[in-house]
Design an enzyme around this catalytic site. Structure first.
Site, mmCIF file in Angstrom:
data_model
loop_
_atom_site.group_PDB
_atom_site.id
_atom_site.type_symbol
_atom_site.label_atom_id
_atom_site.label_comp_id
_atom_site.label_asym_id
_atom_site.label_seq_id
_atom_site.Cartn_x
_atom_site.Cartn_y
_atom_site.Cartn_z
ATOM 1 N N CYS A 114 0.819 -1.226 0.000
ATOM 2 C CA CYS A 114 0.000 0.000 0.000
ATOM 3 C C CYS A 114 0.850 1.273 0.000
ATOM 4 O O CYS A 114 0.332 2.357 -0.257
ATOM 5 C CB CYS A 114 -0.972 -0.024 1.170
ATOM 6 S SG CYS A 114 -2.172 -1.360 1.028
ATOM 7 N N HIS B 267 -3.342 7.207 1.681
ATOM 8 C CA HIS B 267 -3.731 5.876 1.203
ATOM 9 C C HIS B 267 -5.077 5.495 1.821
ATOM 10 O O HIS B 267 -5.315 5.704 3.017
ATOM 11 C CB HIS B 267 -2.657 4.858 1.613
ATOM 12 C CG HIS B 267 -3.098 3.450 1.401
ATOM 13 N ND1 HIS B 267 -3.444 2.970 0.158
ATOM 14 C CD2 HIS B 267 -3.286 2.425 2.277
ATOM 15 C CE1 HIS B 267 -3.814 1.706 0.284
ATOM 16 N NE2 HIS B 267 -3.732 1.356 1.556
ATOM 17 N N ASN C 217 -9.944 -0.484 -1.048
ATOM 18 C CA ASN C 217 -8.482 -0.364 -1.020
ATOM 19 C C ASN C 217 -7.915 -0.953 -2.318
ATOM 20 O O ASN C 217 -7.915 -2.171 -2.496
ATOM 21 C CB ASN C 217 -7.932 -1.092 0.212
ATOM 22 C CG ASN C 217 -6.422 -0.989 0.323
ATOM 23 O OD1 ASN C 217 -5.755 -0.475 -0.573
ATOM 24 N ND2 ASN C 217 -5.883 -1.489 1.421
HETATM 25 C C1 LIG Z 1 -10.019 -5.214 8.833
HETATM 26 C C2 LIG Z 1 -10.704 -4.195 9.721
HETATM 27 C C3 LIG Z 1 -11.674 -3.368 8.901
HETATM 28 C C4 LIG Z 1 -11.462 -4.913 10.804
HETATM 29 O O1 LIG Z 1 -12.062 -3.981 11.668
HETATM 30 P P1 LIG Z 1 -11.980 -4.180 13.251
HETATM 31 O O2 LIG Z 1 -12.827 -3.126 13.836
HETATM 32 O O3 LIG Z 1 -10.520 -4.192 13.587
HETATM 33 O O4 LIG Z 1 -12.651 -5.564 13.430
HETATM 34 P P2 LIG Z 1 -12.009 -6.894 14.074
HETATM 35 O O5 LIG Z 1 -10.950 -7.451 13.183
HETATM 36 O O6 LIG Z 1 -11.651 -6.574 15.475
HETATM 37 O O7 LIG Z 1 -13.263 -7.827 14.018
HETATM 38 C C5 LIG Z 1 -14.415 -7.540 14.776
HETATM 39 C C6 LIG Z 1 -15.422 -8.630 14.515
HETATM 40 O O8 LIG Z 1 -15.963 -8.463 13.196
HETATM 41 C C7 LIG Z 1 -15.914 -9.705 12.520
HETATM 42 N N1 LIG Z 1 -15.734 -9.439 11.098
HETATM 43 C C8 LIG Z 1 -14.573 -9.341 10.413
HETATM 44 N N2 LIG Z 1 -14.829 -9.102 9.108
HETATM 45 C C9 LIG Z 1 -16.165 -9.052 8.985
HETATM 46 C C10 LIG Z 1 -17.020 -8.828 7.907
HETATM 47 N N3 LIG Z 1 -16.573 -8.621 6.662
HETATM 48 N N4 LIG Z 1 -18.349 -8.822 8.126
HETATM 49 C C11 LIG Z 1 -18.829 -9.024 9.360
HETATM 50 N N5 LIG Z 1 -18.069 -9.252 10.428
HETATM 51 C C12 LIG Z 1 -16.751 -9.252 10.248
HETATM 52 C C13 LIG Z 1 -14.747 -10.409 13.120
HETATM 53 O O9 LIG Z 1 -14.863 -11.808 12.894
HETATM 54 C C14 LIG Z 1 -14.869 -10.051 14.570
HETATM 55 O O10 LIG Z 1 -15.838 -10.853 15.143
HETATM 56 P P3 LIG Z 1 -15.667 -11.403 16.651
HETATM 57 O O11 LIG Z 1 -15.604 -10.153 17.502
HETATM 58 O O12 LIG Z 1 -16.911 -12.198 16.852
HETATM 59 O O13 LIG Z 1 -14.409 -12.158 16.644
HETATM 60 C C15 LIG Z 1 -9.646 -3.251 10.358
HETATM 61 O O14 LIG Z 1 -8.941 -3.961 11.331
HETATM 62 C C16 LIG Z 1 -8.703 -2.655 9.365
HETATM 63 O O15 LIG Z 1 -9.079 -1.821 8.585
HETATM 64 N N6 LIG Z 1 -7.418 -3.034 9.459
HETATM 65 C C17 LIG Z 1 -6.384 -2.447 8.629
HETATM 66 C C18 LIG Z 1 -6.548 -2.919 7.230
HETATM 67 C C19 LIG Z 1 -5.553 -2.324 6.321
HETATM 68 O O16 LIG Z 1 -5.292 -1.160 6.417
HETATM 69 N N7 LIG Z 1 -5.005 -3.150 5.431
HETATM 70 C C20 LIG Z 1 -4.206 -2.761 4.343
HETATM 71 C C21 LIG Z 1 -2.831 -2.363 4.684
HETATM 72 S S1 LIG Z 1 -2.671 -0.687 4.730
#
Ligand SMILES: CC(C)(COP(=O)(O)OP(=O)(O)OC[C@H]1O[C@@H](n2cnc3c(N)ncnc32)[C@H](O)[C@@H]1OP(=O)(O)O)[C@@H](O)C(=O)NCCC(=O)NCCS
Length: 334
Positions: A115, A255, A285
């Site tokens: 990214c 980004h 993304n």
């Molecule tokens: C991926 C992301 C959106 C997840 O958001 P979050 O608030 O951290 O959510 P979590 O990973 O803590 O998951 C919370 C819950 O949602 C659930 N969940 C994950 N993806 C889901 C989806 N698509 N739909 C519904 N539920 C989902 C998880 O299973 C978890 O459930 P649980 O609490 O029962 O275990 C976030 O962590 C993120 O944006 N990370 C950085 C990503 C990124 O920048 N990547 C590229 C590199 S720059």
């Protein structure tokens, strides 16, 4: 040495026609439009037709970039392509783009910084202009993320889309152009976001396919925390070390991985909404393409004018971190 500042003199972008909404993804994995919107800010993303390689969308963005500048491909000296979804491990996608463009004089190579790919490629391209080695450098950020998305993994498949953007770098003859670049790597973060197989560590085998190791794996929460902190840190650092204050920043082009990461950088810099571009709702993304696509959104909305002080910022797999400070030079935008 007589150093010349590099400036962006043209921009071209390409996103595929096919729009995929969150509701469509509800039919594939156990997710909801509401979860995706509130956790990420994404409403829809674009997908290429199956089998479309990265070189093809990179080529389309590059062609538009050259057309807008009104120059032929044979004028290009160097092509730098940032991507984590190359057509193949080798040859480099830059070679395939060079061939498609018929950029007969150009050499080129790929940059793998996920990214942060676009900020890295911009910095590298700008150095070739700065030293006087080259006068026309094409910098491309392009990714076909659908080629490495696991549609059985709801925690990653909802986040990504396909897209490409290309800028032309040329020597500046005024006070516009790239003022500073700041980059970091923290390789201890490699385990939190990667594609485990297909490289020399785990060559493709029936087992790697069966274990779905040729797809993106991510510890989302860990990456999120790192990205929130670093995106804000480097944005602030690059502004301050050049003697500016946040008030003097006209636009933040960050980004687009999660709108909450961009919000955090915005808050740290104390910028109003009018000075921050957020288009993740439309594209998701797109990895190396988000920053040029954000430039295009800013130009479409009339928010990017000649002389504006602009901060580009990125965090990606690696971990890789980048920030670029520039004064916008103005491009042909119709
Ligand atoms: C991926 C992301 C959106 C997840 O958001 P979050 O608030 O951290 O959510 P979590 O990973 O803590 O998951 C919370 C819950 O949602 C659930 N969940 C994950 N993806 C889901 C989806 N698509 N739909 C519904 N539920 C989902 C998880 O299973 C978890 O459930 P649980 O609490 O029962 O275990 C976030 O962590 C993120 O944006 N990370 C950085 C990503 C990124 O920048 N990547 C590229 C590199 S720059």
């Amino acid at each position: 040495m007589n150093l010349r500042r590099a400036r962006i003199t043209s921009l071209g972008c390409y996103v595929p026609e096919r729009v995929v909404t969150n509701v469509e993804l509800e039919k594939i994995v156990n997710t909801s439009d509401e979860w995706i919107r509130t956790r990420t800010g994404i409403r829809e993303r674009r997908y290429v037709a199956p089998g479309t390689p990265t070189s093809e969308i990179a080529f389309k963005a590059s062609l538009q970039c050259l057309e807008r500048r009104g120059i032929g491909p044979e004028e290009i000296d160097l092509i730098v392509v940032a991507t984590v979804t190359p057509d193949m491990l080798f040859p480099a996608t830059a070679c395939l783009v060079q061939h498609k463009l018929k950029a007969t004089r150009a050499w080129g190579f790929d940059i793998s910084a996920a990214c942060s790919g676009f900020t890295y490629a911009l910095t590298v391209g700008a150095e070739f202009v700065r030293t006087g080695a080259h006068a026309k450098v094409l910098v491309v950020g392009a990714d076909v993320m659908t080629s490495i998305i696991d549609f059985q993994d709801r925690t990653t498949c909802v986040l990504f889309g396909d897209g490409a953007g290309a800028v032309l770098l040329e020597p500046s003859d005024d006070d516009t152009g790239i003022l500073d670049c700041l980059h970091e790597v923290d390789g201890s973060g490699g385990c939190f976001l990667n594609m485990p197989a297909g490289g020399s560590a785990r060559p493709a085998s029936a087992e790697t396919v069966e274990k779905r190791l040729h797809f993106i794996k991510q510890d989302g929460a860990h990456v999120f925390k790192y990205a929130v902190r670093k995106m804000a840190d480097v944005s602030k650092q690059i502004v301050e070390r050049n003697g500016f204050t946040s008030d003097q920043v006209d636009l933040l082009l960050a980004h687009q991985a999660n709108v909450r990461i961009v919000d955090a950088a915005q808050q740290r810099l104390g910028l109003p909404d009018s000075k921050v571009v957020k288009n993740i709702d439309r594209y998701g993304n797109t990895t190396a393409a988000t920053i040029p696509l954000a430039m295009a959104t800013a130009l479409d909305e009339g928010r990017l004018k000649k002389g504006d002080l602009v901060v580009l910022a990125s965090v990606g797999a690696g971990f890789t971190v980048g920030a670029v400070l520039l004064r916008w030079s103005g491009v042909n935008w119709q």
